[in-house]
Write a protein that holds these residues in place. Structure first.
Motif, PDB file in Angstrom:
ATOM      1  N   GLU A 236       1.000  -1.121  -0.316  1.00 32.24           N
ATOM      2  CA  GLU A 236       0.023  -0.316  -0.341  1.00 32.24           C
ATOM      3  C   GLU A 236       0.898   1.338  -0.101  1.00 32.24           C
ATOM      4  O   GLU A 236       1.690   1.339   0.467  1.00 32.24           O
ATOM      5  N   VAL A 237       0.565   1.827  -0.720  1.00 30.88           N
ATOM      6  CA  VAL A 237       1.280   3.766  -1.406  1.00 30.88           C
ATOM      7  C   VAL A 237       1.154   4.825  -1.569  1.00 30.88           C
ATOM      8  O   VAL A 237       0.019   5.041  -1.383  1.00 30.88           O
ATOM      9  N   GLU A 238       1.195   5.282   0.187  1.00 30.37           N
ATOM     10  CA  GLU A 238       0.644   6.993  -0.335  1.00 30.37           C
ATOM     11  C   GLU A 238       1.672   7.496   0.001  1.00 30.37           C
ATOM     12  O   GLU A 238       3.086   7.718   0.274  1.00 30.37           O
ATOM     13  N   VAL A 239       1.219   8.615  -1.169  1.00 30.29           N
ATOM     14  CA  VAL A 239       2.468   9.880  -1.382  1.00 30.29           C
ATOM     15  C   VAL A 239       2.243  11.284  -0.608  1.00 30.29           C
ATOM     16  O   VAL A 239       1.086  12.012  -1.179  1.00 30.29           O
ATOM     17  N   VAL A 240       2.816  11.904   0.091  1.00 31.47           N
ATOM     18  CA  VAL A 240       2.621  13.390   0.263  1.00 31.47           C
ATOM     19  C   VAL A 240       2.849  13.962  -0.381  1.00 31.47           C
ATOM     20  O   VAL A 240       4.779  14.311  -0.173  1.00 31.47           O
ATOM     21  N   GLU A 241       3.067  15.291  -1.295  1.00 32.12           N
ATOM     22  CA  GLU A 241       3.758  16.306  -1.619  1.00 32.12           C
ATOM     23  C   GLU A 241       3.029  17.563  -0.989  1.00 32.12           C
ATOM     24  O   GLU A 241       1.994  18.071  -1.663  1.00 32.12           O
ATOM     25  N   PHE A 242       4.169  19.179  -1.024  1.00 31.59           N
ATOM     26  CA  PHE A 242       3.132  19.966  -0.142  1.00 31.59           C
ATOM     27  C   PHE A 242       3.267  20.543  -1.615  1.00 31.59           C
ATOM     28  O   PHE A 242       1.880  21.608  -1.329  1.00 31.59           O
ATOM     29  N   ALA A 243       4.025  20.303  -2.325  1.00 34.42           N
ATOM     30  CA  ALA A 243       3.152  21.541  -3.284  1.00 34.42           C
ATOM     31  C   ALA A 243       1.560  20.484  -4.111  1.00 34.42           C
ATOM     32  O   ALA A 243       1.750  19.818  -3.606  1.00 34.42           O
ATOM     33  N   GLN A 244       0.884  21.599  -5.502  1.00 35.36           N
ATOM     34  CA  GLN A 244      -0.006  21.272  -5.711  1.00 35.36           C
ATOM     35  C   GLN A 244      -0.630  20.236  -6.221  1.00 35.36           C
ATOM     36  O   GLN A 244      -1.354  19.322  -7.449  1.00 35.36           O
ATOM     37  N   ARG A 245       0.681  19.966  -7.160  1.00 43.79           N
ATOM     38  CA  ARG A 245       0.925  18.340  -7.955  1.00 43.79           C
ATOM     39  C   ARG A 245       1.653  18.252  -8.371  1.00 43.79           C
ATOM     40  O   ARG A 245       3.012  18.345  -7.122  1.00 43.79           O
ATOM     41  N   ALA A 246       1.896  16.831  -8.800  1.00 44.82           N
ATOM     42  CA  ALA A 246       3.869  16.221  -8.616  1.00 44.82           C
ATOM     43  C   ALA A 246       4.302  16.648  -9.939  1.00 44.82           C
ATOM     44  O   ALA A 246       4.169  17.469 -11.025  1.00 44.82           O
ATOM     45  N   LEU A 247       5.232  16.464  -9.717  1.00 48.06           N
ATOM     46  CA  LEU A 247       7.132  16.849 -10.635  1.00 48.06           C
ATOM     47  C   LEU A 247       6.591  18.446 -11.048  1.00 48.06           C
ATOM     48  O   LEU A 247       6.490  19.281 -12.741  1.00 48.06           O
ATOM     49  N   GLN A 248       6.238  19.268  -9.877  1.00 44.50           N
ATOM     50  CA  GLN A 248       5.602  20.560 -10.142  1.00 44.50           C
ATOM     51  C   GLN A 248       6.697  21.615 -10.688  1.00 44.50           C
ATOM     52  O   GLN A 248       6.334  22.289 -11.260  1.00 44.50           O
TER      53      GLN A 248
END
Length: 411
Positions: A171-183
């Motif tokens: 099971e994988v969760e990704v947490v990202e400070f920006a509004q989208r991936a690879l911003q």
């Protein structure tokens, strides 16, 4: 140049290896010494976040060359050793072992180090970054005993690890400070396609939030608390929030450093007896923009070749087009050129078909091309950018206009 002391290369990554190999290919006859902190010979790093974790790429396939390569070419390989100081006046380095080595020319290929969070609990067992083979070995072991993974950071390495973890059934969760991936890295179109593809594989994203704290039990991580207050259970947490250039040695020796070791068009530092390359170097942009630092295998390898040619008396300004790639499951993203996040985007092809390119423009100038599952576009893009061939946004958007034909027309 004199060839009594020879060339010392600091850093055993792909750039450092290429500098040593290219010196011999260019006919350099003096001593060549490659100093690497890791106890293994130079190896490929890209598979560490992909095939190595899933078992598709065995460790035996990682070395760039067999050990005999170094002996046959007269390259002294100092494994598990570090340069701790540089005496620029005497042209001598000090090693962690206490030994001192003289050099005629010194090459800094020290790479970069992962940026680690300062959040509470970051020291817990099970929280780690991925940069070296040792990191990958530890992560592979941990993933083999885990059920739930949280990846902090939706950059290239974070997404690649997320894909690998899903292939392992976790099971994988990704947490990202920006509004989208690879911003900071790619256009919204390319990022959205890759994010949707990962979501279809079962990866869950949490955007516009970060890791407030890492929670633990008995000294081991058990969850990540986000800034929004969500608590995400985790057996393993992988930090992928970027890297910092490893420029401490350069700074301590008095070289010009500004978010990386500053070099000129020939990759020379402020000391003409010292060069720098790869992730640790910040070099002049071809378009007159502020100096840039590029984290890619291709950049390190091309810069190493440029330095080797200069050392033997064939100096050429470094003007190679940067290119990158990222394999994420069945999707391959390839990028040629360097775009600014504010550059305009022109879509070419069909996102729904899973095969398209995004051409990036700064005004009317083409700055980069991002190709998803479109190798032909990528190869044409590298030629277009290298030759400085003009492309209009109208041509970019017209899929009937083959990019390769624009290259042929300009030939």
């Amino acid at each position: 140049m004199p060839m009594d002391a020879g060339v010392i290369i600091v850093g055993g990554g792909q750039g450092g290896f290429q500098a040593a190999a290219s010196l011999r290919e260019e006919g350099y006859a003096g001593p060549v010494t490659l100093v690497g902190a890791e106890p293994v010979s130079p190896y490929q790093r890209p598979p560490l976040s992909k095939g190595f974790l899933t078992g598709k790429t065995p460790q035996a396939q990682l070395p760039l060359r067999p050990d005999a390569f170094y002996e046959e070419r007269g390259i002294e390989w100092l494994a598990g050793e570090r340069v701790t100081g540089i005496d620029r006046v005497a042209r001598r380095v000090t090693l962690a072992s206490g030994a001192r080595r003289a050099y005629d020319h010194l090459v800094l290929a020290t790479g970069a180090v992962p940026r680690m969070p300062r959040s509470p609990g970051a020291e817990l067992e099970g929280v780690q970054a991925l940069r070296t083979l040792a990191d990958a070995q530890l992560l592979k072991q941990r993933l083999g005993q885990a059920h739930r993974v949280v990846v902090v950071g939706a950059g290239f390495i974070g997404l690649e690890i997320a894909v690998a973890s899903r292939e392992l059934g976790l099971e994988v969760e990704v947490v990202e400070f920006a509004q989208r991936a690879l911003q900071r890295s790619v256009s919204a179109d390319a990022a959205a396609f890759l994010s949707v593809a990962l979501q279809a594989r079962g990866v869950r994203f949490h955007f516009s939030t970060g890791a407030e704290a890492f929670l633990g039990e008995a000294g081991r991580v058990c969850a990540v608390q986000t800034h929004r207050g969500d608590v995400l259970p985790a057996d393993v947490v992988v930090i992928g929030v970027g890297v910092e250039p490893d420029d401490a040695l350069a700074r301590e020796s008095g070289l010009s450093v500004q978010g990386g070791v500053l070099v000129d068009d020939y990759l020379l530092t402020s000391d003409p007896a010292i060069s720098a390359l790869g992730d640790c170097a910040r070099f002049p942009a071809a378009d007159g923009a502020p100096p840039i630092r590029i984290e890619s295998v291709q950049n390190a390898v091309d810069q190493a070749r440029c330095i080797a040619a200069r050392v033997v008396g064939r100096p050429v300004r470094y003007r190679k087009v940067a290119w990158f790639w990222s394999d994420q499951g069945q999707n391959r993203l390839q990028i040629a050129g360097v775009a600014d996040p504010a550059d305009a985007s022109v879509l070419r092809g069909s996102i729904a078909d899973g095969k398209f390119s995004v051409l990036r423009f700064r005004g009317d100038r083409l700055t980069a091309i991002e190709s998803v599952n479109s190798a032909a576009d990528h190869m044409a893009a590298r030629k277009l950018l290298a030759a400085g061939i003009a492309v209009t946004p109208e041509q970019a958007a017209d899929a009937s206009v083959k990019l390769a034909s624009l290259v042929a027309m300009a030939a």
